[in-house]
Each structure stands twice: as structure tokens, then as C-alpha cells.
Design an enzyme around this catalytic site. Structure first.
Site, short mmCIF file in Angstrom:
data_model
loop_
_atom_site.label_atom_id
_atom_site.label_comp_id
_atom_site.label_asym_id
_atom_site.label_seq_id
_atom_site.Cartn_x
_atom_site.Cartn_y
_atom_site.Cartn_z
N ASN A 210 -2.75 3.53 -6.12
CA ASN A 210 -3.26 3.32 -4.77
C ASN A 210 -3.82 4.65 -4.26
O ASN A 210 -3.75 5.68 -4.95
CB ASN A 210 -2.18 2.74 -3.85
CG ASN A 210 -0.98 3.67 -3.67
OD1 ASN A 210 -1.10 4.90 -3.69
ND2 ASN A 210 0.20 3.08 -3.48
N GLU A 213 -1.32 7.61 -4.19
CA GLU A 213 -0.96 8.07 -5.53
C GLU A 213 -2.11 8.83 -6.18
O GLU A 213 -1.90 9.87 -6.82
CB GLU A 213 -0.57 6.86 -6.39
CG GLU A 213 0.73 6.20 -5.95
CD GLU A 213 0.89 4.78 -6.44
OE1 GLU A 213 1.99 4.22 -6.28
OE2 GLU A 213 -0.09 4.21 -6.99
N ASP A 279 0.59 -5.63 -7.09
CA ASP A 279 1.06 -6.32 -8.29
C ASP A 279 0.12 -7.46 -8.67
O ASP A 279 -0.17 -7.68 -9.86
CB ASP A 279 2.46 -6.88 -8.07
CG ASP A 279 3.51 -5.80 -7.83
OD1 ASP A 279 3.30 -4.66 -8.31
OD2 ASP A 279 4.52 -6.09 -7.17
#
Length: 518
Positions: A210, A213, A279
Site C-alpha cells: 500500500n 508501505e 486482500d
């Protein structure tokens, strides 16, 4: 330019959906149990200035790497998960949930030294007020590493996903073994990364950080398309992968390869909860590239899927039918990421979990929820009149549509005539219908158990003495009522189809009688 580069996924979707069923995927990572405790908070505690939550609904679901597996299974893939759980009640729950979705848990090892990771979300109305985490964050021991790797290293796979939530399962040795397996099988490897050392994922096909990150790992602020591309290129160099997918929340998603970069806007929805959207994106993206799609085409499909699950509370999984309908709602003449279409018919077409949330919210406001279900193949006057009557019995009408597979099982190989996605969209266009969902079971028993409508409506041919209604017993058990509506005389899909076939045969006979060979 995007439209020129990418052929419409919409047109290829039936083939792609079928490919999903043939993919064997291994998910390696930190498996978790999701627990939701929902209710109302109408007063403050006398002990401290905090709300008192009166819980009236508790449920368990799959989280972390297990949620990636759940999304893969929901899309039809054959899934094996590798991870670690405690030898505790939550570990049993997690395995049971996986087995219920046909997710193989042979590579999930048990440990007496750690607890199963559980995240409990406390919901007051629609607002999350607290999250309670139970976990032990520690790297696997050498013995645990060997045991875990031994469980999956002989597997044959079409794709490998490493879902790293930094709880200790995704060690360097586990990463190396999983990537070696992918290389031996000629399969793509997709990593949802964590931490600062992205170079430990070297040799993977794609990483999907993301924005936060990517920013930390690349040492750059990711606050624009240009910055996302710069961070993506830095990660391409450090990891040596083929592509970087940076998920950016409301700013959309960026795909960076060695040659080009694309920035896809988010599909606009009424965002209910972003939990688990990453996810879902990883699962759909993985299946698409494992089925032969380009990274750009794959990220287009995954972006649409992630936009669907944010409408549901908590962790949710998208189905093939929901995704197919969403893709069908896009404008083929525009890039899939243009956001020009409301792919959910203003929120009417929802997955079962989202419909359950809406139903619960309505009932908490004192409104009466009505449910009816059926095939609705070739919608006709009888359907419309019954739907109008059903809506008059309450404040909101939910219509559950049988999936294509369940219609085929009920009606035979020639049915349905109209796909589930198209049937759902037609139903959603009717004013008296408030919500539409697609379900796959042969009966509506689980549907009724989940939604618990105040009124359950069936056609008159199901009344006592006619076809049986197993759902009526469930409705009565919680105090609801079942209502039978009279059917419109002569109005049925089968009758319409038979009339068309008869007239076609008559026309063929007439054509033969006037031919030169008469």
C-alpha cells in the site's frame, strides 16, 4: 490511450471466470481469525466515560492470509493455505471456516507455544468503536520453519501468494521455499509485503504494497502519481520483480513496470469499511495473471473487485457473479478505470454480507424487511406484480437471485436463458426492489438464516399442499412470517420459452409448406 492498450475484460470475462476454476493457488502467510461483536451503545458506563455496547450479533470470519485464501476460493480457485495457528479454540474455528470453503489446511501447522491471532472489532450501529487484538508476534522457530515448508514444498501450483502481516510466519527461509516452488512450477508469485527489507522478496513476480508501505520501503513520499511511479521504480530495482502494484486507497492504484506506469482511479462507491480490500485485490490480481492476463488487465479487474468489498462491514469476499456484474456495468468504450459508471446500480446490487449488514441496520431502525428469492429467468409481468405486492408487506424488499449454476441444477442444462449478472441488473432497475443479491445454494435456507427477514415471500405454488418450503420452518423459529402470493395466471418463464419454441416450429413447418418442393 488506456482503452487502446487494454482489450475489454468485460468481453473476456466468461472465459476468464472459467479459468479461475482451474487454478491451483498456494497462500503462505499470517493467518488470522476475524471476530465481530456488533450491537448498540445507548448509554455511558458509570465506571468510566466510555460507551456500553449491548452486543446482539457475533460472528467469526477469516482474516489476514486466510482472507486472501477466502477471496480466491470465492472466485472458484482451488486453494491451499500454509501458516500457523495455536492449539486452541480459535485455531479449530479457523480450520473449520477454511474447510467450509473447501480451502485445504494440510499445510496449517499447530503450535502449543503461540495463540491463534484473533482480531475482534466492536461495532456500535455502523461505527467501529474498538479493536482488540490477541496475538503473539514472533518469528517461527527453526523446527516450525522446517515443518511448515515440508507441508507445501511438494505442491503443484499455478500461482503462489505470500501474505505478510509481520506476525512471524513469513521468514526468509519460508519466502525462499515458496518462491522456489513457484519457479519449479513456472507459476507467478505475488507478495503482499511488510517491513523495510523488501529485498528479501527478491525473485518474486509482483509485489503489492500500500502507499504507506511503499513510502517506507522506498524512502519516498507517495502522495501523487509521480511519487507513486518513483517509489515503484525504486522497488523494482531493489526487489528485481516484474511489476509493482501500489494500492493508494481513495487515490486508486498504480502499476509500475520496467517500461511504463499506469495510475488507475478508484471505483467510486459508498465506502462502508475498507477492511480486507487489499486482500481482495491481491486475490483477483493473482488469479488474473495466473490465467494469462497482462499485469495491466489484471490490475483493472482487481481494482473493480476491491471497490466492491469496501461496501460491506468487516472482512468480505467478492464472488465471480458480483465481479462479472460489476464488469458488465462498465462502459466498453472507456478505460475500465474511468469510473464513469455506477457499477452497483446506486448500491442496490450487493454481496450477501453487505445485504446482511443493510438488513440488520434497517431492523435496528424499526423497519420491516421482506425477502423473496427465485431464478427470475426472463422477467415477466407475473414477477413484477409479485415483487410489488411483496414490497407492500414491509419497508424494504431484498430479492435474492439464483446463480447460473443453481438455476442449471434446478431447471436443466438449457437454463438460465439470461445470466445472473443481467438478471440482477434488471431486477435492480425495478423501483419496488431495494436490494439484490446473488446466491449459489439449491435452497434459500442459509440465505434466510443469514438475513432473518421479518417477512419471507414465496409464490402461491409453494403453499401447503403444493411445493414444500423448507425455509418456512427457519422463518418461524425466530418469529418471522412466511407469506404466499398468488401467481399471475399463465405467466411463467417456462410457458414463455415453450411458446417461443412452439411458434418457431410452426414457422419452420409453414416455411416448408410454401417452398418449391411442396
Amino acid at each position: 490511450a488506456m482503452a487502446d492498450r487494454v482489450a475489454s475484460i468485460n468481453g473476456r470475462w466468461p472465459f476468464l471466470a472459467k479459468q479461475f476454476e482451474q487454478r491451483n493457488v498456494l497462500v503462505v502467510g499470517d493467518v488470522m481469525l476475524d471476530h465481530t461483536a456488533a450491537g448498540q451503545a445507548r448509554r455511558l458506563s458509570p465506571e468510566a466515560p466510555i460507551p456500553v455496547l449491548m452486543v446482539d450479533d457475533e460472528r467469526f470470519g477469516l482474516g489476514g492470509a486466510a482472507n486472501v485464501a477466502c477471496n480466491l476460493a470465492s472466485l472458484g480457485a482451488r486453494v491451499q493455505i500454509a501458516g500457523i495457528v495455536g492449539e486452541d479454540e480459535d485455531g479449530v474455528r479457523l480450520r473449520t471456516l477454511c474447510n467450509g470453503l473447501s480451502i485445504a489446511t494440510d499445510a496449517v501447522i499447530g503450535s502449543s507455544e503461540r495463540a491463534t491471532t484473533r482480531k475482534t472489532r466492536f461495532i456500535a450501529g455502523t461505527q467501529q468503536v474498538l479493536r482488540l487484538d490477541r496475538e503473539i508476534v514472533a518469528p517461527l522457530s527453526a523446527a516450525e520453519e522446517r515443518a511448515l515448508i515440508a507441508r507445501f514444498q511438494g505442491t503443484r501450483v499455478d500461482a503462489v501468494v505470500i501474505s505478510d502481516y509481520a506476525k512471524g510466519v513469513v521468514t526468509d527461509a519460508v519466502i525462499g521455499a515458496a518462491l522456489d516452488l513457484a519457479r519449479r512450477c513456472g507459476a507467478p508469485s505475488v507478495i503482499d509485503p511488510k517491513g523495510l527489507r523488501f529485498e528479501r522478496y527478491a525473485g518474486c513476480t509482483v509485489i503489492t504494497p500500500n502507499a504507506d508501505e511503499a513510502s517506507v520501503a522506498a524512502g519516498l513520499d507517495v502522495n501523487s502519481d509521480t511519487a507513486s511511479e518513483a517509489a515503484g521504480r525504486a522497488l523494482l530495482r531493489s526487489v528485481g520483480c516484474e511489476a509493482v502494484v501500489v494500492t493508494r486507497g481513495r487515490q486508486g492504484v498504480s502499476l509500475v513496470t520496467a517500461d511504463e506506469a499506469w495510475h488507475l482511479p478508484a471505483h467510486t462507491h459508498d465506502v462502508f469499511d475498507v477492511t480486507g480490500a487489499g486482500d481482495t485485490l491481491v486475490a483477483v490480481f493473482t488469479l488474473a495473471i495466473a490465467s494469462g492476463e497482462t499485469p495491466l488487465a489484471a490490475v483493472n479487474v482487481a481494482n473493480v473487485a476491491a471497490g466492491l468489498v469496501v461496501q460491506a462491514s468487516g472482512v468480505a469476499a467478492v464472488t465471480r457473479e458480483e465481479l462479472g456484474h460489476a464488469l458488465a456495468g462498465l462502459d466498453d468504450r472507456q478505460p475500465m478505470t474511468s469510473g464513469r459508471k455506477d457499477v452497483t446500480m446506486k448500491g442496490k446490487i450487493l454481496n450477501l454480507q453487505a445485504v446482511a449488514e443493510q438488513s440488520l441496520a434497517l431492523k435496528r431502525r424499526g423497519q420491516r424487511v421482506v425477502l423473496t428469492n427465485g431464478c427470475f429467468d426472463l422477467l415477466h409481468l407475473g414477477h413484477v406484480r409479485c415483487l410489488r405486492k411483496a414490497r407492500e408487506l414491509g419497508d424494504a424488499l431484498i430479492v435474492a437471485v439464483n446463480s447460473d449454476d443453481s438455476v442449471r441444477a434446478l431447471k436443466g442444462p438449457g437454463r438460465p436463458v439470461v445470466s445472473a449478472a443481467a438478471r440482477a441488473e434488471v431486477l435492480a432497475a425495478i423501483d419496488c426492489v431495494d436490494y439484490v443479491t446473488v446466491f449459489d445454494a439449491p435452497t434459500a435456507e442459509q440465505l434466510v438464516t443469514t438475513l432473518q427477514p421479518d417477512v419471507y415471500v414465496k409464490g402461491g405454488d409453494y403453499r401447503p399442499g403444493g411445493k414444500t418450503v423448507p425455509e418456512a420452518r427457519i422463518v418461524a423459529s425466530y418469529g418471522g412470517i412466511t407469506v404466499f402470493l398468488e401467481l399471475e395466471a399463465g405467466a411463467s418463464t417456462s410457458a414463455i420459452i415453450n411458446t417461443i419454441l412452439r411458434r418457431d416450429r410452426e414457422a419452420q413447418v409453414a416455411a416448408c409448406e410454401v417452398g418449391p418442393w411442396r
